[in-house]
Design a protein around this motif. Sequence first.
Motif, mmCIF file in Angstrom:
data_model
loop_
_atom_site.group_PDB
_atom_site.id
_atom_site.type_symbol
_atom_site.label_atom_id
_atom_site.label_comp_id
_atom_site.label_asym_id
_atom_site.label_seq_id
_atom_site.Cartn_x
_atom_site.Cartn_y
_atom_site.Cartn_z
ATOM 1 N N GLY A 73 44.186 -4.329 29.309
ATOM 2 C CA GLY A 73 44.666 -2.978 29.054
ATOM 3 C C GLY A 73 44.000 -1.975 29.990
ATOM 4 N N MET A 74 44.745 -0.966 30.391
ATOM 5 C CA MET A 74 44.207 0.051 31.282
ATOM 6 C C MET A 74 43.168 0.910 30.561
ATOM 7 S SD MET A 74 46.284 2.944 33.465
ATOM 8 C CE MET A 74 47.127 1.738 34.494
ATOM 9 N N LYS A 75 42.066 1.166 31.229
ATOM 10 C CA LYS A 75 40.986 1.978 30.669
ATOM 11 C C LYS A 75 41.250 3.463 30.930
ATOM 12 C CE LYS A 75 36.848 0.211 31.519
ATOM 13 N NZ LYS A 75 35.755 -0.471 32.279
ATOM 14 N N VAL A 76 40.412 4.310 30.361
ATOM 15 C CA VAL A 76 40.579 5.762 30.489
ATOM 16 C C VAL A 76 40.623 6.186 31.951
ATOM 17 C CG1 VAL A 76 39.522 8.004 30.044
ATOM 18 C CG2 VAL A 76 39.536 6.267 28.245
ATOM 19 N N SER A 77 39.773 5.608 32.780
ATOM 20 C CA SER A 77 39.731 5.993 34.194
ATOM 21 C C SER A 77 41.070 5.761 34.876
ATOM 22 C CB SER A 77 38.637 5.217 34.925
ATOM 23 O OG SER A 77 38.853 3.809 34.818
ATOM 24 N N GLY A 78 41.725 4.656 34.538
ATOM 25 C CA GLY A 78 43.040 4.372 35.112
ATOM 26 C C GLY A 78 44.103 5.294 34.570
ATOM 27 N N ARG A 79 44.021 5.601 33.266
ATOM 28 C CA ARG A 79 45.020 6.487 32.665
ATOM 29 C C ARG A 79 44.936 7.894 33.260
ATOM 30 N NH1 ARG A 79 43.336 3.611 27.914
ATOM 31 N NH2 ARG A 79 42.243 5.412 27.036
ATOM 32 N N ILE A 80 43.745 8.341 33.581
ATOM 33 C CA ILE A 80 43.593 9.657 34.214
ATOM 34 C C ILE A 80 44.256 9.657 35.589
ATOM 35 C CG2 ILE A 80 41.907 11.244 35.232
ATOM 36 C CD1 ILE A 80 40.039 10.566 32.907
ATOM 37 N N LYS A 81 44.080 8.584 36.332
ATOM 38 C CA LYS A 81 44.729 8.481 37.644
ATOM 39 C C LYS A 81 46.248 8.498 37.495
ATOM 40 C CE LYS A 81 41.006 5.820 39.861
ATOM 41 N NZ LYS A 81 40.639 4.512 40.467
ATOM 42 N N MET A 82 46.756 7.784 36.501
ATOM 43 C CA MET A 82 48.204 7.749 36.279
ATOM 44 C C MET A 82 48.710 9.137 35.905
ATOM 45 S SD MET A 82 49.283 4.625 36.824
ATOM 46 C CE MET A 82 50.840 4.485 35.944
ATOM 47 N N GLY A 83 47.971 9.827 35.047
ATOM 48 C CA GLY A 83 48.393 11.165 34.626
ATOM 49 C C GLY A 83 48.498 12.135 35.784
ATOM 50 N N LYS A 84 47.569 12.039 36.716
ATOM 51 C CA LYS A 84 47.596 12.928 37.884
ATOM 52 C C LYS A 84 48.822 12.668 38.745
ATOM 53 C CE LYS A 84 42.586 13.596 38.237
ATOM 54 N NZ LYS A 84 41.360 13.324 39.026
ATOM 55 N N GLY A 85 49.377 11.461 38.635
ATOM 56 C CA GLY A 85 50.549 11.123 39.437
ATOM 57 C C GLY A 85 51.834 11.168 38.636
ATOM 58 N N TRP A 86 51.972 12.159 37.772
ATOM 59 C CA TRP A 86 53.188 12.236 36.947
ATOM 60 C C TRP A 86 54.415 12.461 37.835
ATOM 61 C CZ3 TRP A 86 56.699 16.264 36.211
ATOM 62 C CH2 TRP A 86 56.347 17.500 36.762
ATOM 63 N N ILE A 87 55.493 11.817 37.470
ATOM 64 C CA ILE A 87 56.754 11.931 38.228
ATOM 65 C C ILE A 87 57.832 12.604 37.391
ATOM 66 C CG2 ILE A 87 58.510 10.691 39.549
ATOM 67 C CD1 ILE A 87 56.580 8.291 39.589
ATOM 68 N N ALA A 88 57.972 12.153 36.153
ATOM 69 C CA ALA A 88 59.049 12.664 35.305
ATOM 70 C C ALA A 88 58.571 12.764 33.868
ATOM 71 C CB ALA A 88 60.261 11.734 35.386
ATOM 72 N N LEU A 89 59.015 13.813 33.183
ATOM 73 C CA LEU A 89 58.708 14.010 31.773
ATOM 74 C C LEU A 89 59.949 14.516 31.062
ATOM 75 C CD1 LEU A 89 55.294 15.916 32.077
ATOM 76 C CD2 LEU A 89 55.580 13.579 31.267
ATOM 77 N N LEU A 90 60.177 14.007 29.865
ATOM 78 C CA LEU A 90 61.258 14.542 29.051
ATOM 79 C C LEU A 90 61.005 16.035 28.848
ATOM 80 C CD1 LEU A 90 63.766 13.884 27.287
ATOM 81 C CD2 LEU A 90 62.186 13.576 25.379
ATOM 82 N N ASN A 91 62.015 16.849 29.100
ATOM 83 C CA ASN A 91 61.854 18.310 29.029
ATOM 84 C C ASN A 91 61.856 18.756 27.569
ATOM 85 O OD1 ASN A 91 61.492 20.893 29.904
ATOM 86 N ND2 ASN A 91 63.619 21.204 30.531
ATOM 87 N N ASN A 92 60.768 18.402 26.897
ATOM 88 C CA ASN A 92 60.604 18.691 25.481
ATOM 89 C C ASN A 92 59.126 19.006 25.267
ATOM 90 O OD1 ASN A 92 59.691 17.729 22.699
ATOM 91 N ND2 ASN A 92 61.911 17.685 22.409
ATOM 92 N N GLU A 93 58.840 20.155 24.699
ATOM 93 C CA GLU A 93 57.455 20.617 24.590
ATOM 94 C C GLU A 93 56.572 19.648 23.818
ATOM 95 O OE1 GLU A 93 54.972 24.619 23.160
ATOM 96 O OE2 GLU A 93 57.178 24.557 23.061
ATOM 97 N N GLU A 94 57.125 19.045 22.768
ATOM 98 C CA GLU A 94 56.331 18.131 21.962
ATOM 99 C C GLU A 94 55.879 16.923 22.777
ATOM 100 O OE1 GLU A 94 56.477 16.335 17.454
ATOM 101 O OE2 GLU A 94 58.367 16.496 18.557
ATOM 102 N N TYR A 95 56.784 16.373 23.584
ATOM 103 C CA TYR A 95 56.451 15.222 24.419
ATOM 104 C C TYR A 95 55.496 15.618 25.532
ATOM 105 C CZ TYR A 95 59.786 12.163 22.125
ATOM 106 O OH TYR A 95 60.436 11.373 21.193
#
Length: 219
Positions: free
Chosen positions: A184-206
């Motif tokens: 499983g990906m650790k916090v350090s990897g998840r932070i890297k993934m978050g910085k490289g966001w490409i697409a998000l559902l246009n919904n404030e809750e998400y």
Amino acid sequence: MMNQQFNIYCGFSVNSQHIETALNQTNNILETLPSTLYKSIDYKTTSSIIGAICCESIANVTGAIVNPIEKGHPDLIPKDGKNLSEELLRNYPVGLEVKCTVGNIKQGANLRAGQTRIKSLTGITWQAHHREVRELLGLVWDFVKGTHEFNYPMITAAFYSNDLVVEDWGEISGTEGRNTKVTGMKVSGRIKMGKGWIALLNNEEYINAYQKALKINIK
């Protein structure tokens, strides 16, 4: 909601328009499948179906191909690799690996297929079969409320990193017996993934939930 700056070369070009088109195609296909299918399979299998459809969609819009062998790595490769040997396709030097997750939810939430999970989301973790995954397109999905009585699965976000290291992945489990080996990906990897966001559902809750889960600030 798209990051229009996304543009990579991984043996073939992939940009934000490619991803947007592929996600739309995938979500449209998911909505055409019978709800009884999703009710009769587990979330891991649903993730596999979503990932497979999305890989095919990305291949169609980029001119790449899905890796011809079942255990090939990465999932998408340039079309030049079409007729290569199984040995070469098991670890092809260029391409794009795709992983899909439904996310982690609160203990005891006891949600069923067709029930949205975003209110109970506690985190996002992608899994792999080995710790050497360095470049990853990570998808997140949920059963999203729509016009149908049944809430169909939909890809709600896509993230990318090309600088993951072994230390961004946890120890491998399932190393004994016939269990599938996963990390499983650790916090350090998840932070890297978050910085490289490409697409998000246009919904404030998400958007708020994913910002919290991946420790990012999307403006």
